[in-house]
Design a protein around this motif. Structure first.
Motif, mmCIF file in Angstrom:
data_model
loop_
_atom_site.group_PDB
_atom_site.id
_atom_site.type_symbol
_atom_site.label_atom_id
_atom_site.label_comp_id
_atom_site.label_asym_id
_atom_site.label_seq_id
_atom_site.Cartn_x
_atom_site.Cartn_y
_atom_site.Cartn_z
ATOM 1 N N ILE A 1 0.848 -1.208 0.000
ATOM 2 C CA ILE A 1 0.000 0.000 0.000
ATOM 3 C C ILE A 1 0.877 1.250 0.000
ATOM 4 C CG2 ILE A 1 -1.650 1.323 1.407
ATOM 5 C CD1 ILE A 1 -2.779 -1.468 2.276
ATOM 6 N N LEU A 2 1.959 1.204 0.782
ATOM 7 C CA LEU A 2 2.865 2.354 0.871
ATOM 8 C C LEU A 2 3.568 2.597 -0.468
ATOM 9 C CD1 LEU A 2 3.826 4.150 3.313
ATOM 10 C CD2 LEU A 2 5.885 2.755 3.316
ATOM 11 N N SER A 3 4.016 1.513 -1.124
ATOM 12 C CA SER A 3 4.804 1.695 -2.350
ATOM 13 C C SER A 3 3.949 2.071 -3.557
ATOM 14 C CB SER A 3 5.645 0.448 -2.645
ATOM 15 O OG SER A 3 4.820 -0.677 -2.775
ATOM 16 N N VAL A 4 2.673 1.634 -3.577
ATOM 17 C CA VAL A 4 1.817 2.018 -4.717
ATOM 18 C C VAL A 4 0.895 3.184 -4.344
ATOM 19 C CG1 VAL A 4 1.864 -0.294 -5.724
ATOM 20 C CG2 VAL A 4 -0.014 0.336 -4.228
ATOM 21 N N ARG A 5 1.077 3.683 -3.105
ATOM 22 C CA ARG A 5 0.317 4.835 -2.590
ATOM 23 C C ARG A 5 -1.189 4.619 -2.665
ATOM 24 N NH1 ARG A 5 4.425 8.469 -2.047
ATOM 25 N NH2 ARG A 5 6.111 8.175 -3.536
ATOM 26 N N GLY A 6 -1.669 3.559 -2.064
ATOM 27 C CA GLY A 6 -3.114 3.354 -1.955
ATOM 28 C C GLY A 6 -3.515 1.935 -2.281
ATOM 29 N N PHE A 7 -4.847 1.708 -2.292
ATOM 30 C CA PHE A 7 -5.385 0.387 -2.619
ATOM 31 C C PHE A 7 -5.498 0.259 -4.140
ATOM 32 C CE2 PHE A 7 -6.884 1.109 1.689
ATOM 33 C CZ PHE A 7 -6.643 -0.116 2.282
ATOM 34 N N VAL A 8 -4.570 -0.484 -4.722
ATOM 35 C CA VAL A 8 -4.596 -0.680 -6.174
ATOM 36 C C VAL A 8 -4.674 -2.185 -6.433
ATOM 37 C CG1 VAL A 8 -3.350 -0.343 -8.343
ATOM 38 C CG2 VAL A 8 -3.187 1.377 -6.533
ATOM 39 N N GLU A 9 -5.642 -2.581 -7.251
ATOM 40 C CA GLU A 9 -5.792 -3.994 -7.599
ATOM 41 C C GLU A 9 -4.522 -4.460 -8.320
ATOM 42 O OE1 GLU A 9 -7.926 -7.563 -7.716
ATOM 43 O OE2 GLU A 9 -7.978 -5.786 -6.447
ATOM 44 N N HIS A 10 -4.031 -5.684 -7.974
ATOM 45 C CA HIS A 10 -2.714 -6.110 -8.497
ATOM 46 C C HIS A 10 -2.665 -6.180 -10.017
ATOM 47 C CE1 HIS A 10 -3.948 -10.328 -9.255
ATOM 48 N NE2 HIS A 10 -4.729 -10.139 -8.223
ATOM 49 N N LYS A 11 -3.856 -6.419 -10.639
ATOM 50 C CA LYS A 11 -3.875 -6.481 -12.107
ATOM 51 C C LYS A 11 -3.603 -5.103 -12.718
ATOM 52 C CE LYS A 11 -7.271 -10.034 -11.409
ATOM 53 N NZ LYS A 11 -8.613 -10.102 -10.846
ATOM 54 N N LYS A 12 -3.857 -4.048 -11.926
ATOM 55 C CA LYS A 12 -3.706 -2.686 -12.457
ATOM 56 C C LYS A 12 -2.383 -2.038 -12.047
ATOM 57 C CE LYS A 12 -8.653 -1.876 -12.743
ATOM 58 N NZ LYS A 12 -9.817 -1.298 -12.099
ATOM 59 N N MET A 13 -1.531 -2.774 -11.358
ATOM 60 C CA MET A 13 -0.247 -2.197 -10.966
ATOM 61 C C MET A 13 0.651 -2.033 -12.195
ATOM 62 S SD MET A 13 0.625 -4.109 -7.396
ATOM 63 C CE MET A 13 -0.437 -3.919 -5.966
ATOM 64 N N GLY A 14 1.431 -0.957 -12.197
ATOM 65 C CA GLY A 14 2.243 -0.637 -13.357
ATOM 66 C C GLY A 14 3.298 -1.691 -13.673
ATOM 67 N N ALA A 15 3.903 -2.251 -12.647
ATOM 68 C CA ALA A 15 4.967 -3.233 -12.866
ATOM 69 C C ALA A 15 4.820 -4.364 -11.863
ATOM 70 C CB ALA A 15 6.321 -2.547 -12.670
ATOM 71 N N ARG A 16 5.309 -5.541 -12.221
ATOM 72 C CA ARG A 16 5.234 -6.688 -11.311
ATOM 73 C C ARG A 16 6.399 -6.615 -10.316
ATOM 74 N NH1 ARG A 16 1.734 -10.512 -12.882
ATOM 75 N NH2 ARG A 16 2.670 -11.961 -11.420
ATOM 76 N N PRO A 17 6.196 -7.110 -9.090
ATOM 77 C CA PRO A 17 7.286 -7.052 -8.100
ATOM 78 C C PRO A 17 8.427 -8.017 -8.397
ATOM 79 C CG PRO A 17 5.344 -8.137 -7.179
ATOM 80 C CD PRO A 17 4.939 -7.610 -8.510
ATOM 81 N N SER B 1 12.129 -7.465 -9.116
ATOM 82 C CA SER B 1 12.082 -6.504 -10.217
ATOM 83 C C SER B 1 12.868 -5.247 -9.848
ATOM 84 C CB SER B 1 10.625 -6.137 -10.491
ATOM 85 O OG SER B 1 10.569 -5.037 -11.353
ATOM 86 N N ASP B 2 13.594 -4.695 -10.831
ATOM 87 C CA ASP B 2 14.294 -3.431 -10.565
ATOM 88 C C ASP B 2 13.596 -2.261 -11.254
ATOM 89 O OD1 ASP B 2 14.906 -4.221 -13.062
ATOM 90 O OD2 ASP B 2 17.077 -4.361 -12.786
ATOM 91 N N GLN B 3 12.356 -2.510 -11.721
ATOM 92 C CA GLN B 3 11.591 -1.420 -12.339
ATOM 93 C C GLN B 3 11.183 -0.412 -11.265
ATOM 94 O OE1 GLN B 3 8.865 -4.270 -14.692
ATOM 95 N NE2 GLN B 3 8.736 -2.303 -15.740
ATOM 96 N N PRO B 4 11.244 0.885 -11.555
ATOM 97 C CA PRO B 4 10.936 1.902 -10.540
ATOM 98 C C PRO B 4 9.511 1.795 -9.987
ATOM 99 C CG PRO B 4 11.872 2.916 -12.518
ATOM 100 C CD PRO B 4 11.635 1.482 -12.846
ATOM 101 N N GLY B 5 8.531 1.419 -10.817
ATOM 102 C CA GLY B 5 7.135 1.386 -10.359
ATOM 103 C C GLY B 5 6.726 0.088 -9.688
ATOM 104 N N ALA B 6 7.660 -0.851 -9.557
ATOM 105 C CA ALA B 6 7.297 -2.153 -8.982
ATOM 106 C C ALA B 6 6.996 -2.018 -7.490
ATOM 107 C CB ALA B 6 8.429 -3.146 -9.190
#
Lengths: 82, 344
Positions: free
Chosen positions: B267-283, B295-300
């Motif tokens: 929640i802290l890293s994506v700044r809120g409740f975001v459904e995992h299918k809608k996350m920008g990058a996979r962890p 993952s080393d992607q910034p949005g993961a």
């Protein structure tokens, strides 16, 4: 098998647990005697007790955030010139 | 206070019935789902094989029959409340599996799952005590309204914490088994020192452990079936309910610290409740070496799994074993918490 990360995470879990125990002491020994029961006490006393309790929650969140930052940095910083 | 013969019969049936149901029905249910085309890709394996999903309805059925056995022995309200919560949570999860729910809608609906607990307490004041028992330092006073607010908050937190931990083969079933075992030990300790303790509180906890144990054999690496959100939300909501009914809330919180930390960091890293299918990058991602990498992607998002994999790629089986070691560690701390709460 490398196990360095699991020990780091065990430290985070232990700190989270110690905070729960220590904060429960603070809650029972300091916040609870601050005034009468919430439903029977005056509003200033109720607000003070609720704010102190919320502060305990924020402390837990802050410490966990600091540990995450420290853990991630320590794992991403190269430890040898290979 | 020690359990009577009838209490022991309730305990045995509460564990045996869900196991018999799952072992008998699950293989056929897996074949049924596969024949129907109800499968999902296991993206953490080379070739992303198709795996049957969701097991949730079958897990709910096994749990309900286990609780029915407890009800027949004890004629208590406790298993009825557990069934209400499990069915309600399972239904929300099944809707999410089939149609999808938003990142905010799901926790909001899960808060409503607390309603049976609050309503039933009005009819039966002995259902649970509206107070928290802390280790070392005693308990709070009895505050029904504040406790009701805590229950409403606890239900989405617990169910979503279990849901967010549900990513790899055997992860959620193993975690639920370990966490519910800690809960059972805590309730036994409480029952041992409490005069007039009703052992139906312990018996009602056993179906969850039995379901998690038997499901683990189908869900462990390489998984034959996924639980789906219908399974993970039911696991979380039922776990929270049993902790409240057993009066071991603090020990239960300690047992699920790995899941709480995981969801807090997400929640802290994506700044809120975001459904995992809608996350920008996979962890994590599957490397060419067949191992999982952070993952080393910034949005993961930051997840427990990503933290374990930082600088240390692992196979899926190895990774889940590490998570279960961490769950076991939290389980030991939970038992310690119960010991210093009840046996001091």
């Amino acid at each position: 098998m490398k196990t360095r990360n699991i020990y780091g995470l065990m430290v985070i879990v232990s700190v989270a647990w110690l905070l729960i125990v220590a904060e429960s002491y603070f809650f029972v020994a300091v916040i609870r005697p601050e005034g009468p029961n919430l439903h029977g006490g005056p509003i200033p006393s109720t607000v003070l007790k609720l704010m102190l309790t919320a502060g305990l929650g924020l402390l837990w969140v802050g410490v966990m955030f600091a540990l995450d930052t420290f853990y991630t940095r320590s794992r991403l910083t190269p430890t040898s010139a290979s | 206070m020690l359990p009577s013969a009838s209490d022991l019969m309730g305990i045995v049936l509460a564990f045996a019935v869900p196991c018999i149901v799952l072992v008998t029905v699950m293989p056929r249910y897996i074949s049924f789902l596969r024949a129907k085309g109800s499968v999902a890709s296991d993206v953490h394996k080379p070739g992303a094989p198709k795996v049957a999903t969701p097991a949730g309805p079958m897990l709910v059925l096994a749990l309900v029959l286990g609780e029915a056995a407890v009800y027949l022995v004890h004629e208590s309200t406790i298993p009825v409340v557990v069934v209400e919560v499990a069915v309600f949570a399972g239904a929300i999860g099944l809707y999410d599996d089939l149609k999808g729910l938003g990142g905010i809608v799901k926790p909001a609906l899960m808060a409503l799952v607390a309603v049976p607990l609050i309503v039933e307490q009005q009819a039966n004041q002995s259902l649970y005590t509206a107070q928290l028992y802390f280790p070392f330092f005693g308990s709070t006073g009895t505050h029904f309204i504040i406790f009701a607010i805590l229950i409403i908050a606890a239900m989405p937190v617990a169910s979503n914490a279990f849901n967010m931990l549900d990513s790899f083969n055997g992860e959620i079933s193993g975690f639920t088994l370990i966490a519910s075992a800690s809960l059972i030990i805590g309730i036994v300790m409480r029952g041992y020192v409490t005069a007039g303790f009703n052992w139906d509180r312990l018996a009602a906890t056993l179906p969850l452990a039995a379901v998690a144990l038997c499901f683990y054999f189908y869900n462990r690496y390489p998984a034959r079936i996924f639980d789906g959100d219908s399974g993970s939300l039911m696991f979380g909501a039922t776990f929270a309910t049993l902790a409240i009914l057993g009066g071991v809330e603090i020990a239960a919180l300690v047992a699920v610290i790995p899941a709480v930390i995981n969801s807090y960091y997400i929640i802290l890293s994506v700044r809120g409740f975001v459904e995992h299918k809608k996350m920008g990058a996979r962890p994590t991602y599957l490397g060419e070496d067949g191992k999982l990498h952070a993952s080393d992607q910034p949005g993961a998002p930051t997840t427990l799994v990503r933290m374990i994999l930082l600088g240390e790629p692992r196979s899926e089986k190895e990774l889940v074993n590490f998570i279960l070691v961490l769950a076991l560690f939290a389980g030991v701390l939970s038992v310690l918490t119960s010991a210093i709460t009840w046996l001091r």
